[in-house]
Scaffold this active site. Structure first.
Site, PDB file in Angstrom:
ATOM      1  N   LEU A   1      31.822  32.542  44.047  1.00 18.54           N
ATOM      2  CA  LEU A   1      32.706  31.297  43.458  1.00 18.54           C
ATOM      3  C   LEU A   1      34.025  31.646  43.979  1.00 18.54           C
ATOM      4  CD1 LEU A   1      34.604  32.788  41.258  1.00 18.54           C
ATOM      5  CD2 LEU A   1      32.508  33.266  40.066  1.00 18.54           C
TER       6      LEU A   1
ATOM      7  N   GLU B   1      38.164  31.236  42.760  1.00 13.15           N
ATOM      8  CA  GLU B   1      38.588  30.810  41.432  1.00 13.15           C
ATOM      9  C   GLU B   1      39.493  29.861  41.420  1.00 13.15           C
ATOM     10  OE1 GLU B   1      41.341  34.663  40.639  1.00 13.15           O
ATOM     11  OE2 GLU B   1      39.642  35.577  41.456  1.00 13.15           O
TER      12      GLU B   1
ATOM     13  N   CYS C   1      40.189  39.185  47.249  1.00 15.39           N
ATOM     14  CA  CYS C   1      39.025  39.694  48.141  1.00 15.39           C
ATOM     15  C   CYS C   1      39.123  39.268  49.569  1.00 15.39           C
ATOM     16  CB  CYS C   1      37.645  38.652  47.586  1.00 15.39           C
ATOM     17  SG  CYS C   1      37.296  39.218  45.826  1.00 15.39           S
TER      18      CYS C   1
ATOM     19  N   LYS D   1      46.634  30.740  44.086  1.00 15.22           N
ATOM     20  CA  LYS D   1      46.170  29.314  44.131  1.00 15.22           C
ATOM     21  C   LYS D   1      46.146  28.557  43.153  1.00 15.22           C
ATOM     22  CE  LYS D   1      41.778  28.638  44.546  1.00 15.22           C
ATOM     23  NZ  LYS D   1      40.174  28.915  44.727  1.00 15.22           N
TER      24      LYS D   1
HETATM   25  P1  NAD Z   1      38.025  42.373  37.783  1.00 14.43           P
HETATM   26  O1  NAD Z   1      39.032  43.276  38.069  1.00 14.43           O
HETATM   27  O2  NAD Z   1      38.683  40.837  37.273  1.00 14.43           O
HETATM   28  O3  NAD Z   1      36.971  42.946  36.567  1.00 14.43           O
HETATM   29  C1  NAD Z   1      36.182  44.049  36.893  1.00 14.43           C
HETATM   30  C2  NAD Z   1      36.178  44.465  35.457  1.00 14.43           C
HETATM   31  O4  NAD Z   1      35.310  45.663  35.492  1.00 14.43           O
HETATM   32  C3  NAD Z   1      37.385  45.142  34.930  1.00 14.43           C
HETATM   33  O5  NAD Z   1      37.700  44.381  33.651  1.00 14.43           O
HETATM   34  C4  NAD Z   1      37.086  46.549  34.526  1.00 14.43           C
HETATM   35  O6  NAD Z   1      37.759  46.976  33.168  1.00 14.43           O
HETATM   36  C5  NAD Z   1      35.824  46.734  34.582  1.00 14.43           C
HETATM   37  N1  NAD Z   1      35.060  48.072  34.751  1.00 14.43           N
HETATM   38  C6  NAD Z   1      35.183  48.726  35.942  1.00 14.43           C
HETATM   39  N2  NAD Z   1      34.754  50.010  35.640  1.00 14.43           N
HETATM   40  C7  NAD Z   1      33.905  49.793  34.602  1.00 14.43           C
HETATM   41  C8  NAD Z   1      32.753  50.647  33.823  1.00 14.43           C
HETATM   42  N3  NAD Z   1      32.540  51.577  34.390  1.00 14.43           N
HETATM   43  N4  NAD Z   1      32.366  50.018  32.832  1.00 14.43           N
HETATM   44  C9  NAD Z   1      32.515  48.989  32.247  1.00 14.43           C
HETATM   45  N5  NAD Z   1      33.589  48.108  33.035  1.00 14.43           N
HETATM   46  C10 NAD Z   1      34.007  48.456  34.027  1.00 14.43           C
HETATM   47  O7  NAD Z   1      37.016  41.955  39.315  1.00 14.43           O
HETATM   48  P2  NAD Z   1      36.671  40.534  39.665  1.00 14.43           P
HETATM   49  O8  NAD Z   1      37.670  39.823  40.113  1.00 14.43           O
HETATM   50  O9  NAD Z   1      35.741  40.134  38.544  1.00 14.43           O
HETATM   51  O10 NAD Z   1      35.615  41.233  40.712  1.00 14.43           O
HETATM   52  C11 NAD Z   1      34.556  41.846  40.461  1.00 14.43           C
HETATM   53  C12 NAD Z   1      33.800  42.068  41.690  1.00 14.43           C
HETATM   54  O11 NAD Z   1      33.337  40.729  42.344  1.00 14.43           O
HETATM   55  C13 NAD Z   1      34.469  42.492  42.984  1.00 14.43           C
HETATM   56  O12 NAD Z   1      33.682  43.304  43.859  1.00 14.43           O
HETATM   57  C14 NAD Z   1      35.038  41.336  43.816  1.00 14.43           C
HETATM   58  O13 NAD Z   1      35.020  41.757  45.103  1.00 14.43           O
HETATM   59  C15 NAD Z   1      33.558  40.669  43.331  1.00 14.43           C
HETATM   60  N6  NAD Z   1      33.861  39.027  43.574  1.00 14.43           N
HETATM   61  C16 NAD Z   1      35.093  38.546  42.957  1.00 14.43           C
HETATM   62  C17 NAD Z   1      35.529  37.097  43.252  1.00 14.43           C
HETATM   63  C18 NAD Z   1      36.612  36.624  42.401  1.00 14.43           C
HETATM   64  O14 NAD Z   1      36.925  35.342  42.671  1.00 14.43           O
HETATM   65  N7  NAD Z   1      37.631  37.264  41.904  1.00 14.43           N
HETATM   66  C19 NAD Z   1      34.602  36.224  43.780  1.00 14.43           C
HETATM   67  C20 NAD Z   1      33.248  36.879  44.410  1.00 14.43           C
HETATM   68  C21 NAD Z   1      32.912  38.313  44.250  1.00 14.43           C
HETATM   69  C1  UGA Z   2      37.231  33.197  48.015  1.00 15.66           C
HETATM   70  C2  UGA Z   2      36.162  32.475  48.595  1.00 15.66           C
HETATM   71  O1  UGA Z   2      36.471  31.128  48.809  1.00 15.66           O
HETATM   72  C3  UGA Z   2      34.905  32.521  47.577  1.00 15.66           C
HETATM   73  O2  UGA Z   2      33.646  32.029  48.106  1.00 15.66           O
HETATM   74  C4  UGA Z   2      34.733  34.017  47.439  1.00 15.66           C
HETATM   75  O3  UGA Z   2      33.519  34.134  46.253  1.00 15.66           O
HETATM   76  C5  UGA Z   2      35.763  34.684  46.837  1.00 15.66           C
HETATM   77  O4  UGA Z   2      36.897  34.448  47.664  1.00 15.66           O
HETATM   78  C6  UGA Z   2      35.770  36.180  46.903  1.00 15.66           C
HETATM   79  O5  UGA Z   2      34.738  37.061  47.287  1.00 15.66           O
HETATM   80  O6  UGA Z   2      36.513  36.587  46.047  1.00 15.66           O
HETATM   81  P1  UGA Z   2      39.353  32.838  46.194  1.00 15.66           P
HETATM   82  O7  UGA Z   2      39.809  33.860  46.764  1.00 15.66           O
HETATM   83  O8  UGA Z   2      38.890  32.578  44.776  1.00 15.66           O
HETATM   84  O9  UGA Z   2      37.686  32.657  46.853  1.00 15.66           O
HETATM   85  O10 UGA Z   2      39.961  31.321  46.581  1.00 15.66           O
HETATM   86  P2  UGA Z   2      39.907  30.716  48.034  1.00 15.66           P
HETATM   87  O11 UGA Z   2      39.801  29.187  47.614  1.00 15.66           O
HETATM   88  O12 UGA Z   2      39.064  31.200  49.117  1.00 15.66           O
HETATM   89  O13 UGA Z   2      41.477  30.820  48.554  1.00 15.66           O
HETATM   90  C7  UGA Z   2      41.940  32.168  48.945  1.00 15.66           C
HETATM   91  C8  UGA Z   2      43.434  31.909  49.536  1.00 15.66           C
HETATM   92  O14 UGA Z   2      43.293  31.206  50.668  1.00 15.66           O
HETATM   93  C9  UGA Z   2      44.295  31.080  48.619  1.00 15.66           C
HETATM   94  O15 UGA Z   2      45.590  31.984  48.668  1.00 15.66           O
HETATM   95  C10 UGA Z   2      44.433  29.897  49.138  1.00 15.66           C
HETATM   96  O16 UGA Z   2      45.512  29.027  48.651  1.00 15.66           O
HETATM   97  C11 UGA Z   2      44.004  30.075  50.663  1.00 15.66           C
HETATM   98  N1  UGA Z   2      43.563  28.858  51.418  1.00 15.66           N
HETATM   99  C12 UGA Z   2      42.642  28.298  51.165  1.00 15.66           C
HETATM  100  C13 UGA Z   2      44.752  28.276  52.480  1.00 15.66           C
HETATM  101  O17 UGA Z   2      45.784  28.866  52.547  1.00 15.66           O
HETATM  102  N2  UGA Z   2      44.106  27.230  53.215  1.00 15.66           N
HETATM  103  C14 UGA Z   2      42.859  26.777  52.788  1.00 15.66           C
HETATM  104  O18 UGA Z   2      42.634  25.754  53.652  1.00 15.66           O
HETATM  105  C15 UGA Z   2      42.163  27.306  51.828  1.00 15.66           C
END
Ligand code: NAD
Ligand code: UGA
Length: 466
Positions: free
Chosen positions: A169, A171, A278, A341
């Site tokens: 996903l 954000e 990420c 973003k």
């Molecule tokens: P986040 O920091 O928003 O959330 C993680 C949560 O885990 C925090 O609220 C923290 O308090 C909790 N936590 C940590 N240790 C814990 C424990 N021992 N027990 C219970 N809770 C605990 O992080 P996020 O953005 O949700 O990302 C999580 C993972 O998913 C990362 O590995 C990230 O790379 C991956 N990911 C993130 C996105 C994104 O868009 N943010 C998209 C795809 C994958």
């Molecule tokens: C990104 C990936 O798109 C997701 O597929 C992945 O799951 C996620 O990282 C993750 O692993 O956390 P995200 O970081 O939420 O998602 O947002 P993006 O839409 O990818 O944008 C990332 C950054 O790139 C932003 O700052 C955005 O403004 C920038 N961007 C994106 C550009 O500058 N140009 C583009 O054409 C697209």
């Protein structure tokens, strides 16, 4: 317990855990989903009566929480209780970059994965499927297995299977991405565990979009997907600089190359550098992995994607300083947007942070406006209090665009929020101080619209002569 999954526990109630579990609960009314976290404040916010105060803003999320919360979706700090009753446990904890020790600045810090796995080893009962949702270095499943297996499992009749199910996903579009994923990736060894997870997804995802691989391919594919996406942005950003000096227009170039179906049109928007929690972390992880296996050329290839991004962020400062007579001391600069973003309140690695820090360092007084980011977050990110004017630059958070425009020498568009795309620039121009400047780092405005209001104009990837 029989083999059917009835109770799910998700450890980590963040940007991934919250929305992902909400969508699972919404699509699987017969499942009970408990999302747990050690962060009490965050859990409190997930249980807020006022749906505008949930800890995460995502279009469509509040509506799902309204429908499911306290029916089959629960947010709690009682980690022990919900691990005990779970048939399937998702690990959605954060995996930041290590701040010290071996691999500092590059390798993933797995302390949260390790501590939550230890909790599972302590409390799980009977057969439990562990699902890696967090993005993890390749072969982390092995670490998880060793921790689980080192425990004396006889007491609770413990039996574990570990699956990798990375999350793709983005954000700002999380709910739509979760509802309509391009693919769902399941890596694992135990066919029954794989089927159990697949059974959940088929409630709303087409079966042919569910890919099954071995554990390591699944873990690696997640890092590679992010590396490829970030690489496209660094590539187009490198070309934006060429456009600015040659008189080409990056929007025209993006369009021209994107119509080649082999290249594709998505992810070709030049900007102030990618942000978000990420991309940087996952590429650095890939760099670390490559170095670890002695693949130094591979490591330096991917490192360049990060280096170019850092360069692009600092490039914005140089341009602004140059256009404003090489002096920003006490100049008022309006900043439109602070999140990394549009459509999210997340500021992690936001390019706006670096741009603001750079401008404050030059002595500018910033007026920031963002529809979703609050003062405390900005304070934390800029590492300086609001109004802290020591004569060397300061910042203030404003409630409206009008407020940031009053007496401003320049306005910088840092995030592509929809509301910035259709502004009345004649009104804004009237409030600013001459000579007025607009720096559009997101390329969302039109030069003619702006220039007719007596505002000097710079846009990413647009040459002065074009
Ligand atoms: P986040 O920091 O928003 O959330 C993680 C949560 O885990 C925090 O609220 C923290 O308090 C909790 N936590 C940590 N240790 C814990 C424990 N021992 N027990 C219970 N809770 C605990 O992080 P996020 O953005 O949700 O990302 C999580 C993972 O998913 C990362 O590995 C990230 O790379 C991956 N990911 C993130 C996105 C994104 O868009 N943010 C998209 C795809 C994958
Ligand atoms: C990104 C990936 O798109 C997701 O597929 C992945 O799951 C996620 O990282 C993750 O692993 O956390 P995200 O970081 O939420 O998602 O947002 P993006 O839409 O990818 O944008 C990332 C950054 O790139 C932003 O700052 C955005 O403004 C920038 N961007 C994106 C550009 O500058 N140009 C583009 O054409 C697209």
């Amino acid at each position: 317990k029989d083999s059917e999954v009835k109770n799910i526990c998700c450890i980590g109630a963040g940007y991934v855990g919250g929305p992902t579990m909400a969508v699972i609960a919404d699509n699987c009314p017969s499942l009970k989903v408990n999302v747990v976290d050690i962060n009490e404040e965050r859990i409190k916010k997930w249980n807020e009566k006022d749906f505008d105060r949930l800890p995460i803003y995502e279009p469509g999320l509040a509506e799902i929480i309204k429908r499911c919360r306290n029916k089959n979706l629960f947010f709690s700090i009682d980690i022990k209780k919900h691990i005990e009753s779970a048939d399937m446990i998702f690990l959605s904890v954060n995996t930041p970059i290590k701040k010290s020790g071996l691999g500092k600045g590059q390798a993933s810090d797995l302390k949260y994965i390790e501590s939550s796995t230890r909790e599972i080893a302590k409390y799980a009962k009977g057969e439990t499927i562990i699902v890696e949702k967090s993005t993890l270095p390749v072969r982390t499943a092995e670490t998880i297995k060793s921790i689980l297996e080192s425990n004396d499992k006889s007491f609770n009749n413990q039996k574990f299977s570990v699956l990798s199910n990375p999350e793709f996903l983005a954000e700002g579009t999380a709910i739509n991405d979760l509802e309509n994923p391009d693919r769902v990736l399941i890596g694992g060894e135990n066919p029954e565990a794989i089927t159990a997870l697949e059974e959940i997804y088929v409630n709303w995802v087409d079966k042919n979009k569910i890919l099954k691989t071995n554990l390591w391919s699944s873990e690696l594919s997640k890092l590679v997907a992010n590396a490829f996406l970030a690489q496209r942005i660094s590539s187009i950003n490198s070309i934006s600089a060429i456009c600015e000096t040659t008189g080409a227009d990056i929007n025209e170039v993006s369009r021209a190359i994107g119509m080649d179906t082999r290249i594709g049109e998505k992810f070709l928007n030049a900007g102030p550098g990618y942000g978000g929690s990420c991309f940087k972390k996952d590429i650095l992880n890939l760099v670390y992995l490559s170095k670890y296996y002695g693949l130094n050329e591979v490591a330096s290839y991917w490192q360049k994607v990060v280096d170019l991004n850092v360069w692009q962020q600092h490039r914005i400062r140089k341009i602004i300083v140059k256009k404003l007579f090489n002096n920003l001391t006490s100049k008022k600069i309006g900043i439109m947007g602070f999140s990394f973003k549009a459509n999210t309140n997340d500021t992690r690695e936001s390019p706006a942070i670096q741009i603001c820090k750079d401008l404050i360092e030059e002595g500018a007084d910033l007026r920031i406006y963002d529809p979703k980011v609050n003062k405390f977050q900005i304070e934390k990110d800029l590492e300086q209090n609001q109004f802290n004017d020591n004569g060397e630059g300061s910042w203030t958070l404003c409630k409206s665009i009008k407020d940031i425009a009053i007496d401003a020498d320049a306005i910088v568009i840092a995030t592509e929020w929809e509301e910035f795309k259709s502004l009345d620039w004649s009104d804004i121009s009237r409030l600013m101080r001459s000579p007025k400047w607009l720096f559009d780092t997101r390329g969302i405005t039109n030069s003619k619209d702006i220039k007719q209001h007596n505002i000097n104009y710079w846009k990413i990837g647009l040459g002065d002569s074009s």
